[in-house]
Scaffold this motif. Structure first.
Motif, PDB file in Angstrom:
ATOM      1  N   TRP A   1      -1.695  13.192  -6.524  1.00 33.49           N
ATOM      2  CA  TRP A   1      -1.238  12.441  -7.678  1.00 33.49           C
ATOM      3  C   TRP A   1      -1.190  13.275  -8.956  1.00 33.49           C
ATOM      4  CZ3 TRP A   1       1.163   8.373  -6.201  1.00 33.49           C
ATOM      5  CH2 TRP A   1       0.762   7.714  -5.046  1.00 33.49           C
ATOM      6  N   GLY A   2      -1.323  14.579  -8.802  1.00 34.41           N
ATOM      7  CA  GLY A   2      -1.271  15.453  -9.977  1.00 34.41           C
ATOM      8  C   GLY A   2      -2.351  15.087 -10.970  1.00 34.41           C
ATOM      9  N   ASN A   3      -1.988  14.931 -12.216  1.00 33.54           N
ATOM     10  CA  ASN A   3      -2.954  14.569 -13.260  1.00 33.54           C
ATOM     11  C   ASN A   3      -3.154  13.052 -13.356  1.00 33.54           C
ATOM     12  OD1 ASN A   3      -0.656  13.624 -14.447  1.00 33.54           O
ATOM     13  ND2 ASN A   3      -0.730  14.975 -16.232  1.00 33.54           N
ATOM     14  N   GLY A   4      -2.633  12.315 -12.405  1.00 31.41           N
ATOM     15  CA  GLY A   4      -2.736  10.848 -12.402  1.00 31.41           C
ATOM     16  C   GLY A   4      -1.455  10.169 -12.833  1.00 31.41           C
ATOM     17  N   SER A   5      -0.530  10.908 -13.434  1.00 33.36           N
ATOM     18  CA  SER A   5       0.707  10.296 -13.926  1.00 33.36           C
ATOM     19  C   SER A   5       1.597   9.822 -12.772  1.00 33.36           C
ATOM     20  CB  SER A   5       1.478  11.275 -14.811  1.00 33.36           C
ATOM     21  OG  SER A   5       1.863  12.417 -14.074  1.00 33.36           O
ATOM     22  N   LEU A   6       1.556  10.520 -11.641  1.00 32.34           N
ATOM     23  CA  LEU A   6       2.351  10.072 -10.493  1.00 32.34           C
ATOM     24  C   LEU A   6       1.831   8.749  -9.945  1.00 32.34           C
ATOM     25  CD1 LEU A   6       2.868  13.449  -8.582  1.00 32.34           C
ATOM     26  CD2 LEU A   6       4.567  12.168  -9.883  1.00 32.34           C
ATOM     27  N   TYR A   7       0.529   8.564 -10.006  1.00 34.63           N
ATOM     28  CA  TYR A   7      -0.065   7.308  -9.558  1.00 34.63           C
ATOM     29  C   TYR A   7       0.393   6.163 -10.451  1.00 34.63           C
ATOM     30  CZ  TYR A   7      -3.664   4.084  -7.906  1.00 34.63           C
ATOM     31  OH  TYR A   7      -4.323   3.017  -7.369  1.00 34.63           O
ATOM     32  N   LEU A   8       0.338   6.375 -11.743  1.00 38.30           N
ATOM     33  CA  LEU A   8       0.783   5.367 -12.698  1.00 38.30           C
ATOM     34  C   LEU A   8       2.268   5.050 -12.493  1.00 38.30           C
ATOM     35  CD1 LEU A   8       0.107   3.559 -15.069  1.00 38.30           C
ATOM     36  CD2 LEU A   8       0.623   5.474 -16.588  1.00 38.30           C
ATOM     37  N   LYS A   9       3.074   6.069 -12.280  1.00 32.37           N
ATOM     38  CA  LYS A   9       4.508   5.885 -12.051  1.00 32.37           C
ATOM     39  C   LYS A   9       4.735   5.033 -10.788  1.00 32.37           C
ATOM     40  CE  LYS A   9       8.744   8.501 -11.271  1.00 32.37           C
ATOM     41  NZ  LYS A   9       9.319   9.826 -11.097  1.00 32.37           N
ATOM     42  N   ALA A  10       3.970   5.310  -9.740  1.00 31.50           N
ATOM     43  CA  ALA A  10       4.110   4.552  -8.497  1.00 31.50           C
ATOM     44  C   ALA A  10       3.747   3.085  -8.697  1.00 31.50           C
ATOM     45  CB  ALA A  10       3.235   5.166  -7.410  1.00 31.50           C
ATOM     46  N   ILE A  11       2.690   2.842  -9.450  1.00 32.17           N
ATOM     47  CA  ILE A  11       2.269   1.466  -9.704  1.00 32.17           C
ATOM     48  C   ILE A  11       3.334   0.712 -10.492  1.00 32.17           C
ATOM     49  CG2 ILE A  11       0.626   0.050 -11.012  1.00 32.17           C
ATOM     50  CD1 ILE A  11      -1.520   2.089 -10.221  1.00 32.17           C
ATOM     51  N   GLU A  12       3.934   1.365 -11.462  1.00 30.14           N
ATOM     52  CA  GLU A  12       4.913   0.694 -12.301  1.00 30.14           C
ATOM     53  C   GLU A  12       6.263   0.535 -11.625  1.00 30.14           C
ATOM     54  OE1 GLU A  12       4.834   3.136 -15.753  1.00 30.14           O
ATOM     55  OE2 GLU A  12       3.092   2.114 -16.594  1.00 30.14           O
TER      56      GLU A  12
ATOM     57  N   ILE B   1       0.856  -1.178   0.000  1.00 31.64           N
ATOM     58  CA  ILE B   1       0.000   0.000   0.000  1.00 31.64           C
ATOM     59  C   ILE B   1       0.889   1.224   0.000  1.00 31.64           C
ATOM     60  CG2 ILE B   1      -1.751   1.295   1.268  1.00 31.64           C
ATOM     61  CD1 ILE B   1      -2.673  -1.387   2.448  1.00 31.64           C
ATOM     62  N   LEU B   2       0.757   2.037  -0.997  1.00 30.04           N
ATOM     63  CA  LEU B   2       1.524   3.272  -1.084  1.00 30.04           C
ATOM     64  C   LEU B   2       0.579   4.430  -0.820  1.00 30.04           C
ATOM     65  CD1 LEU B   2       4.171   4.770  -1.855  1.00 30.04           C
ATOM     66  CD2 LEU B   2       3.266   4.851  -4.176  1.00 30.04           C
ATOM     67  N   VAL B   3       0.960   5.283   0.084  1.00 36.44           N
ATOM     68  CA  VAL B   3       0.132   6.432   0.420  1.00 36.44           C
ATOM     69  C   VAL B   3       0.904   7.693   0.078  1.00 36.44           C
ATOM     70  CG1 VAL B   3      -1.154   7.579   2.241  1.00 36.44           C
ATOM     71  CG2 VAL B   3      -0.922   5.099   2.264  1.00 36.44           C
ATOM     72  N   ARG B   4       0.425   8.434  -0.885  1.00 36.30           N
ATOM     73  CA  ARG B   4       0.990   9.697  -1.349  1.00 36.30           C
ATOM     74  C   ARG B   4       2.296   9.496  -2.111  1.00 36.30           C
ATOM     75  NH1 ARG B   4       0.306  13.687   3.829  1.00 36.30           N
ATOM     76  NH2 ARG B   4      -1.869  13.267   4.142  1.00 36.30           N
ATOM     77  N   PRO B   5       2.568  10.342  -3.059  1.00 36.94           N
ATOM     78  CA  PRO B   5       3.840  10.295  -3.761  1.00 36.94           C
ATOM     79  C   PRO B   5       4.849  11.239  -3.116  1.00 36.94           C
ATOM     80  CG  PRO B   5       2.368  11.792  -4.865  1.00 36.94           C
ATOM     81  CD  PRO B   5       1.594  11.223  -3.699  1.00 36.94           C
TER      82      PRO B   5
ATOM     83  N   HIS C   1      -6.855   5.093  -0.457  1.00 37.73           N
ATOM     84  CA  HIS C   1      -8.150   5.111  -1.126  1.00 37.73           C
ATOM     85  C   HIS C   1      -8.118   6.197  -2.189  1.00 37.73           C
ATOM     86  CE1 HIS C   1      -9.251   2.283   1.887  1.00 37.73           C
ATOM     87  NE2 HIS C   1      -8.975   3.144   2.829  1.00 37.73           N
ATOM     88  N   TYR C   2      -7.654   5.832  -3.317  1.00 35.97           N
ATOM     89  CA  TYR C   2      -7.262   6.716  -4.406  1.00 35.97           C
ATOM     90  C   TYR C   2      -8.086   8.004  -4.521  1.00 35.97           C
ATOM     91  CZ  TYR C   2      -6.403   8.498  -9.062  1.00 35.97           C
ATOM     92  OH  TYR C   2      -6.111   9.305 -10.119  1.00 35.97           O
ATOM     93  N   GLY C   3      -9.381   7.909  -4.377  1.00 30.34           N
ATOM     94  CA  GLY C   3     -10.221   9.090  -4.561  1.00 30.34           C
ATOM     95  C   GLY C   3      -9.853  10.238  -3.637  1.00 30.34           C
ATOM     96  N   THR C   4      -9.592   9.934  -2.367  1.00 34.45           N
ATOM     97  CA  THR C   4      -9.223  10.974  -1.401  1.00 34.45           C
ATOM     98  C   THR C   4      -7.915  11.640  -1.794  1.00 34.45           C
ATOM     99  OG1 THR C   4     -10.260   9.618   0.302  1.00 34.45           O
ATOM    100  CG2 THR C   4      -8.890  11.415   1.059  1.00 34.45           C
ATOM    101  N   SER C   5      -6.922  10.832  -2.164  1.00 30.62           N
ATOM    102  CA  SER C   5      -5.629  11.387  -2.578  1.00 30.62           C
ATOM    103  C   SER C   5      -5.766  12.206  -3.854  1.00 30.62           C
ATOM    104  CB  SER C   5      -4.621  10.261  -2.811  1.00 30.62           C
ATOM    105  OG  SER C   5      -4.270   9.672  -1.603  1.00 30.62           O
TER     106      SER C   5
END
Length: 186
Positions: free
Chosen positions: A41-52, A1-5, A31-35
Motif C-alpha cells: 500500500w506504499g505510504n498508505g495512500s493506495l489503501y485510501l484510494k482503494a477505499i474511496e 474485500i480487496l487484497v493488494r492494489p 488484514h491490513y497490517g500484513t499488506s
C-alpha cells in the motif's frame, strides 16, 4: 474485500453492493497490517484510494453484469417456451439448459438476485423431458427446482416430481412428492 492494489489486486466486491451506499462499508484488505508490512500500500495512500474508489466501481460493474445475465436468461427461457409450445422438446431443453446456466451465473455474481425464475425453468425443462420419456432427468430437474425455490416450492413442482417418480417405479418417493403437493394445497 480487496487484497493488494494494482495489477495483483483481487477483491470480493460483489458483497459490497449488498450494503453500500445504504450502510457504511469497511474494506478489509489482506488484514491490513500484513499488506502494509509487505509494502503493498506504499505510504498508505493506495489503501485510501482503494477505499474511496472501489465501491462505486464494483456497484456499477455488478449492476451491468446482473442486467446482462438477467436479459440473457430471460431470452433463453422465452426461446425455450416457444420451442416447447411448438412441440420441439429437444430444442426447448437446449434453451432451458442455457437459461439455467445463465441464471446460475447471475446468482454467483449477485446472490441477492435469487428469485423463483430458475425454478420455473427447471419445471419447464422437466416437462419437456417427460414428453420425450426422460423421467430420471425430469426428476433431477424438479428436485433442483424445489431446492432453489424461495419460500417453499408450490404444489405443481411436487406433483410433477411425483409423476416422474411413478414413471421410474419409485412408488415411495412418488407418494412423498404427492403428499408434499397436498400439504401445499395441490
Amino acid at each position: 474485500i480487496l487484497v493488494r492494489p494494482g495489477k495483483n489486486a483481487y477483491h470480493r466486491a460483489y458483497l459490497a453492493v449488498n450494503f453500500w451506499p445504504e450502510l457504511p462499508l469497511i474494506l478489509e484488505s489482506e488484514h491490513y497490517g500484513t499488506s502494509r508490512d509487505k509494502g503493498y500500500w506504499g505510504n498508505g495512500s493506495l489503501y485510501l484510494k482503494a477505499i474511496e474508489a472501489e465501491p462505486e466501481k464494483s456497484r456499477e460493474s455488478n449492476f451491468h453484469m446482473t442486467q446482462k445475465y438477467s436479459d440473457r436468461g430471460r431470452e433463453a427461457f422465452n426461446k425455450g417456451l416457444e420451442a416447447f409450445d411448438n412441440g420441439d422438446d429437444e430444442i426447448a431443453i437446449d434453451h432451458f439448459t442455457n437459461a439455467i446456466e445463465v441464471l446460475n451465473k447471475l446468482l454467483r455474481i449477485n446472490p441477492e438476485t435469487r428469485n423463483n425464475t430458475i425454478t420455473k425453468v427447471y419445471l419447464k425443462r422437466a416437462e419437456a423431458r417427460t414428453r420425450i420419456n426422460q423421467p430420471q432427468k425430469a426428476a433431477e430437474d424438479l428436485t433442483k427446482g424445489i431446492k432453489q425455490f424461495r419460500g417453499g416450492a408450490p404444489a405443481e413442482l411436487h406433483i410433477e416430481l411425483g409423476i416422474a417418480r411413478l414413471q421410474l417405479n419409485q412408488c415411495e418417493l412418488a407418494i412423498d412428492a404427492f403428499s408434499k403437493a397436498i400439504d401445499r394445497g395441490g
